[in-house]
Design an enzyme around this catalytic site. Structure first.
Site, PDB file in Angstrom:
ATOM      1  CB  SER A 187      -0.881  -0.009   1.254  1.00 52.14           C
ATOM      2  OG  SER A 187      -1.447   1.258   1.492  1.00 52.14           O
ATOM      3  CE1 TYR A 232      -4.070  -2.050   4.764  1.00 47.15           C
ATOM      4  CE2 TYR A 232      -3.539   0.212   4.169  1.00 47.15           C
ATOM      5  CZ  TYR A 232      -3.866  -1.085   3.800  1.00 47.15           C
ATOM      6  OH  TYR A 232      -3.970  -1.414   2.471  1.00 47.15           O
TER       7      TYR A 232
END
Length: 363
Positions: free
Chosen positions: A151, A176
């Site tokens: 990501s 995350y």
């Protein structure tokens, strides 16, 4: 293509985890269309992080496409953290290509629900790597290429733009992001130790029809359609590198077919067949411009009336914890190695989303 080994997708078994998810479903649909022979295994837990009806809808599209495709499709409902189930899938189907898109997504959700991220993104990914490692047992050909989702969040509060894969990414600002950086480290380690060709893809804000409802463009549409106020973070001073879903799928498809080459170093040990790429639009959009375009397209698609009071339904607020003010991909490496460049602009992408939204929610 430099230092890449061509991987023919036809006549192969391809495992796609997270396949009823947004990117996964679109990738599987594309594979069912493009491949002439082979097997695709979809694997997902179908959890309720967001409305499971959307996952069921996407899975329905896959099953519809599979019925018309020469390619065999098998859906397995399960959790990546279930090691014995994953090992069973690898032993039975022997996937040659693994695309790991299953993950607990979302920056803000990770602040209050850390357990979900450790289970899916750390333990789940470790189980994938272990299954890939053991796929070579007893002289088997094993996994030819592991492609996995990283990501843009790994860049944290990086001030230097555009974000380059050569930048240091040691200061995540959300759990995350930390789990995604961990995936890259684990993949590197397994590539080095067990010679597993792996490629990580750092996705930059993916959007489009049947996307994730927790993403801003989708949640804002739902709020506006319900007459609620949307919050615009950092007082609108945010820039995002939005990437339309079809561009992402094209990029993933190309990467799947070019695995990092296996070779040994001067010490006779494997040089890790490992790569990481940014996959983003390459043109950061100002959040307020993006919202204006979205609103225009929602009016055009008749999701909202022409005289809708947008100003009255906007609230400018401060920065959210874990968020970053700008994301901007330097995707030069992906272009050089795979000849890929995202091509769809936000007007075209948001138009397709607005038209889908009207149809799906019967506005």
């Amino acid at each position: 293509m430099k230092n890449k080994v061509h991987v023919d997708l036809n006549n192969k078994t391809i495992l796609v985890t997270g396949s009823p998810g947004f990117i996964g479903a679109n990738l599987v649909l594309r594979l069912l269309k493009e491949m002439s022979v082979g097997t695709i295994i979809s694997f997902d837990s179908m959890n309720n992080y967001y409305d499971p009806k959307l996952k069921e809808y996407r899975l329905g599209l896959i099953e519809e496409a599979a019925a018309k495709s020469p390619v065999k499709h098998i859906f397995i409902k399960g959790n990546l953290a279930d090691k014995s189930l994953l090992d069973e899938v690898f032993a039975k189907y022997k996937p040659a290509i693994v695309v790991n898109l299953a993950a607990q997504a979302g920056v803000r959700y990770s602040i209050d629900h850390p357990d979900a991220y450790i289970e899916s993104n750390i333990i789940g990914f470790y189980n994938i790597l272990e299954a890939c490692r053991h796929s070579y047992n007893n002289g088997n050909t094993g996994v030819e290429h592991l492609v996995y989702a990283s990501s843009s969040s790994v860049y944290g509060g990086n001030k230097k733009v555009p974000f380059s894969i050569d930048d240091k990414v040691d200061n995540p600002v959300s759990l995350y992001a930390a789990t995604k950086k961990s995936n890259e480290l684990l993949a590197h380690c397994y590539s080095k130790l067990y010679n597993i060709p792996s490629t990580g893809l750092r996705f930059f804000t993916v959007y489009g029809p049947a996307g994730r409802p927790d993403m801003f463009y989708f949640s804002a549409t739902q709020k506006l359609a319900a007459g609620k106020t949307i919050q615009i973070f950092n007082y609108g001073n945010c820039k995002r590198d939005f990437t339309y879903i079809n561009d992402i799928v094209e990029g993933v498809l190309r990467v799947m077919q070019g695995a990092p080459e296996k070779c040994n170093g001067e010490d006779g040990l494997p040089v890790p067949p490992y790569a990481v790429y940014n996959i983003g639009g390459g043109t950061p959009e100002n959040l307020l411009d993006y919202i204006s375009t979205l609103q225009e397209e929602l009016v055009r698609a008749k999701v909202l009336p022409v005289d809708y009071d947008f100003e009255g339904h906007r609230e400018l607020v401060g920065m959210q914890p874990g968020d970053v003010p700008i994301t901007y991909a330097d995707s030069k490496a992906l272009e050089e190695d795979y000849g890929f460049r995202p091509a769809i602009n936000i007007r075209e992408g948001l138009r397709k989303f607005a038209e889908w939204y009207k149809k799906y929610y019967k506005v």
